[in-house]
Design an enzyme around this catalytic site. Structure first.
Site, PDB file in Angstrom:
ATOM      1  N   SER A   8       0.842  -1.200   0.000  1.00 59.52           N
ATOM      2  CA  SER A   8       0.000   0.000   0.000  1.00 59.52           C
ATOM      3  C   SER A   8       0.878   1.251   0.000  1.00 59.52           C
ATOM      4  O   SER A   8       1.616   1.509   0.957  1.00 59.52           O
ATOM      5  CB  SER A   8      -0.896   0.013   1.239  1.00 59.52           C
ATOM      6  OG  SER A   8      -1.473   1.292   1.352  1.00 59.52           O
ATOM      7  N   HIS A  33      -1.222  -1.222  -4.254  1.00 63.48           N
ATOM      8  CA  HIS A  33      -2.491  -0.876  -3.605  1.00 63.48           C
ATOM      9  C   HIS A  33      -2.492   0.628  -3.351  1.00 63.48           C
ATOM     10  O   HIS A  33      -1.537   1.174  -2.790  1.00 63.48           O
ATOM     11  CB  HIS A  33      -2.616  -1.645  -2.289  1.00 63.48           C
ATOM     12  CG  HIS A  33      -3.932  -1.480  -1.601  1.00 63.48           C
ATOM     13  ND1 HIS A  33      -5.059  -2.208  -1.955  1.00 63.48           N
ATOM     14  CD2 HIS A  33      -4.317  -0.668  -0.582  1.00 63.48           C
ATOM     15  CE1 HIS A  33      -6.070  -1.855  -1.171  1.00 63.48           C
ATOM     16  NE2 HIS A  33      -5.652  -0.909  -0.327  1.00 63.48           N
ATOM     17  N   ASP A  35      -4.738   3.820  -1.777  1.00 59.40           N
ATOM     18  CA  ASP A  35      -5.841   4.155  -0.883  1.00 59.40           C
ATOM     19  C   ASP A  35      -6.334   5.575  -1.119  1.00 59.40           C
ATOM     20  O   ASP A  35      -5.606   6.529  -0.841  1.00 59.40           O
ATOM     21  CB  ASP A  35      -5.372   4.017   0.571  1.00 59.40           C
ATOM     22  CG  ASP A  35      -5.161   2.570   0.952  1.00 59.40           C
ATOM     23  OD1 ASP A  35      -6.106   1.777   0.790  1.00 59.40           O
ATOM     24  OD2 ASP A  35      -4.051   2.225   1.407  1.00 59.40           O
ATOM     25  N   MET A  37      -8.854   8.396   0.002  1.00 58.05           N
ATOM     26  CA  MET A  37      -9.691   8.782   1.159  1.00 58.05           C
ATOM     27  C   MET A  37     -10.193  10.201   0.981  1.00 58.05           C
ATOM     28  O   MET A  37      -9.419  11.085   0.587  1.00 58.05           O
ATOM     29  CB  MET A  37      -8.871   8.718   2.439  1.00 58.05           C
ATOM     30  CG  MET A  37      -8.214   7.385   2.681  1.00 58.05           C
ATOM     31  SD  MET A  37      -7.256   7.440   4.202  1.00 58.05           S
ATOM     32  CE  MET A  37      -6.475   5.823   4.145  1.00 58.05           C
ATOM     33  N   HIS A  66      -8.332   1.348  -4.026  1.00 58.43           N
ATOM     34  CA  HIS A  66      -9.310   1.144  -2.952  1.00 58.43           C
ATOM     35  C   HIS A  66      -9.966   2.491  -2.648  1.00 58.43           C
ATOM     36  O   HIS A  66      -9.327   3.373  -2.080  1.00 58.43           O
ATOM     37  CB  HIS A  66      -8.548   0.574  -1.736  1.00 58.43           C
ATOM     38  CG  HIS A  66      -9.340   0.430  -0.491  1.00 58.43           C
ATOM     39  ND1 HIS A  66      -8.745   0.184   0.728  1.00 58.43           N
ATOM     40  CD2 HIS A  66     -10.673   0.482  -0.243  1.00 58.43           C
ATOM     41  CE1 HIS A  66      -9.676   0.090   1.665  1.00 58.43           C
ATOM     42  NE2 HIS A  66     -10.853   0.280   1.107  1.00 58.43           N
ATOM     43  N   MET A 137     -11.735  -5.696   5.232  1.00 57.91           N
ATOM     44  CA  MET A 137     -10.963  -4.714   6.013  1.00 57.91           C
ATOM     45  C   MET A 137     -10.694  -5.298   7.394  1.00 57.91           C
ATOM     46  O   MET A 137     -11.627  -5.620   8.132  1.00 57.91           O
ATOM     47  CB  MET A 137     -11.736  -3.395   6.161  1.00 57.91           C
ATOM     48  CG  MET A 137     -11.819  -2.548   4.906  1.00 57.91           C
ATOM     49  SD  MET A 137     -10.230  -2.173   4.118  1.00 57.91           S
ATOM     50  CE  MET A 137      -9.317  -1.356   5.422  1.00 57.91           C
ATOM     51  N   ASP A 175      -6.815  -6.264   4.239  1.00 51.58           N
ATOM     52  CA  ASP A 175      -6.154  -4.956   4.289  1.00 51.58           C
ATOM     53  C   ASP A 175      -6.198  -4.384   5.699  1.00 51.58           C
ATOM     54  O   ASP A 175      -7.269  -4.128   6.237  1.00 51.58           O
ATOM     55  CB  ASP A 175      -6.915  -4.030   3.313  1.00 51.58           C
ATOM     56  CG  ASP A 175      -6.286  -2.653   3.151  1.00 51.58           C
ATOM     57  OD1 ASP A 175      -5.218  -2.399   3.720  1.00 51.58           O
ATOM     58  OD2 ASP A 175      -6.898  -1.835   2.437  1.00 51.58           O
TER      59      ASP A 175
HETATM   60  C1  DX5 Z   1      -6.388   1.656   5.641  1.00 53.16           C
HETATM   61  C2  DX5 Z   1      -5.920   1.364   4.235  1.00 53.16           C
HETATM   62  C3  DX5 Z   1      -4.808   0.409   4.145  1.00 53.16           C
HETATM   63  C4  DX5 Z   1      -3.542   0.841   4.794  1.00 53.16           C
HETATM   64  C5  DX5 Z   1      -2.917  -0.397   5.375  1.00 53.16           C
HETATM   65  O1  DX5 Z   1      -7.440   2.531   5.578  1.00 53.16           O
HETATM   66  O2  DX5 Z   1      -6.988   0.862   3.448  1.00 53.16           O
HETATM   67  O3  DX5 Z   1      -4.553  -0.002   2.787  1.00 53.16           O
HETATM   68  O4  DX5 Z   1      -2.635   1.449   3.918  1.00 53.16           O
HETATM   69  O5  DX5 Z   1      -1.844  -0.011   6.109  1.00 53.16           O
HETATM   70  P1  DX5 Z   1      -1.082  -0.951   7.121  1.00 53.16           P
HETATM   71  O6  DX5 Z   1      -0.567  -2.107   6.316  1.00 53.16           O
HETATM   72  O7  DX5 Z   1      -0.024  -0.054   7.646  1.00 53.16           O
HETATM   73  O8  DX5 Z   1      -2.071  -1.380   8.159  1.00 53.16           O
HETATM   74 ZN    ZN Z   2      -6.575  -0.074   1.389  1.00 54.57          ZN
END
Ligand code: DX5
Ligand code: ZN
Length: 227
Positions: A8, A33, A35, A37, A66, A137, A175
Site C-alpha cells: 500500500s 495498492h 488508498d 480517502m 481502494h 478490512m 487490508d
Molecule cells: C487503511 C488502508 C490500508 C492501509 C494499510 O485505511 O486501506 O490499505 O494502507 O496499512 P497498514 O498495512 O499499515 O495497516
Molecule cells: Zn486499502
C-alpha cells in the site's frame, strides 16, 4: 491457492515516490495498492486522481485502487482513465452496489467490493457472484499502521465458503495490520492477496519483507509419520 502481495503506497515516502514504486516493480510484489480517502467516508484524506495517474506512468504492475469515498459511482471513469486496473468500492458507500459493480466491469476494470469490520460477511450474499474480488478490512479504514482485528479470520473463512457455495471466482484480499505474525494464518484462512503498507515500507529491506510475506508459512516443517 493464490498468494499475491499488494504493497500500500499510503506508507511510501511521498518525497521519493518514484524510488518506492521502482522498489515494488523490482520486487516479488504483484500489485500496487492505492488508498483514496475523502475525509467524509473515512476520517482522513490521502491522495487522489493525479497521484494515480503519475504512479501509472512508472508502475510495471497492476494498480489496485481502494476507494474510501462517498458516492464512488461519480468517479469510476476518472479512476479508469487514471490507470486503475482493479477498482474496489465499499459496500457501506454504495446505494446501488450492483449497478456500480457492473459499471466498473463495463469500464474494463476488475471490480472489488469491500466490507468495514462491522459489516457481516453475509451482506455479500447477493453480490458475490458479480465481483472479481472481496476486500475484507481488518482495521477500520482511514489510517495505516493500525492493529489487526482478529475477528477478521472468521469473516475471511465465511467469505471463502460463500465464494465456494456460489461458484463465484472472486479473490479475497485483506487490508490492515498485516505483518509476519499473521500472514501465514491469513493465507491459510483463505486469503489470496495481502495488502501491506507499514510492514513493507518501514522495513529495513522492503523487497526482502515482500518475499517473506509472500512465502510466509511455506517453509514450515511438517512431520512425516511414514518416515
Ligand atoms: C487503511 C488502508 C490500508 C492501509 C494499510 O485505511 O486501506 O490499505 O494502507 O496499512 P497498514 O498495512 O499499515 O495497516
Ligand atoms: Zn486499502
Amino acid at each position: 491457492m493464490t498468494r499475491l502481495i499488494a504493497p500500500s503506497l499510503l506508507a511510501a515516502d511521498f518525497t521519493c515516490l518514484q524510488k518506492d514504486v521502482e522498489m515494488v516493480n523490482a520486487s516479488e510484489a504483484d500489485w500496487f495498492h492505492m488508498d483514496i480517502m475523502d475525509g467524509v467516508f473515512v476520517p482522513n484524506i490521502s491522495f487522489g486522481i493525479p497521484v494515480v495517474q503519475a504512479v501509472k506512468r512508472i508502475a510495471a504492475k497492476p494498480l489496485d485502487v481502494h476507494l474510501m469515498i462517498v458516492e464512488p459511482e461519480k468517479y469510476l471513469h476518472k479512476f479508469r482513465d487514471a490507470g486503475a486496473d482493479i477498482l474496489t468500492v465499499h459496500i457501506e458507500a454504495c446505494r446501488h452496489l450492483h449497478r456500480t459493480i457492473q459499471e466498473i466491469k463495463e469500464l474494463g476494470m476488475k471490480a472489488g467490493v469491500t466490507l468495514n469490520p462491522h459489516t457481516p460477511a453475509e451482506s455479500l450474499k447477493e453480490i458475490i457472484s458479480f465481483v472479481d474480488m472481496v476486500l475484507v478490512m481488518s482495521v477500520n479504514p482511514g489510517f495505516g499502521g493500525q492493529k489487526f482485528i482478529p475477528t477478521s479470520y472468521e469473516k475471511i473463512r465465511k467469505t471463502r465458503s460463500m465464494i465456494e457455495e456460489s461458484g463465484s471466482r472472486a479473490l479475497i484480499e485483506v487490508d490492515g495490520g498485516v505483518d509476519l505474525s499473521n500472514a501465514a494464518a491469513l493465507f491459510e484462512a483463505g486469503v489470496d492477496i495481502l495488502v501491506t503498507g507499514t510492514t513493507v515500507f518501514k522495513a529495513e529491506d522492503p523487497a526482502g519483507m515482500i518475499h517473506q510475506l509472500k512465502t510466509a508459512g511455506l517453509g514450515k516443517i511438517t512431520v512425516n509419520s511414514e518416515k
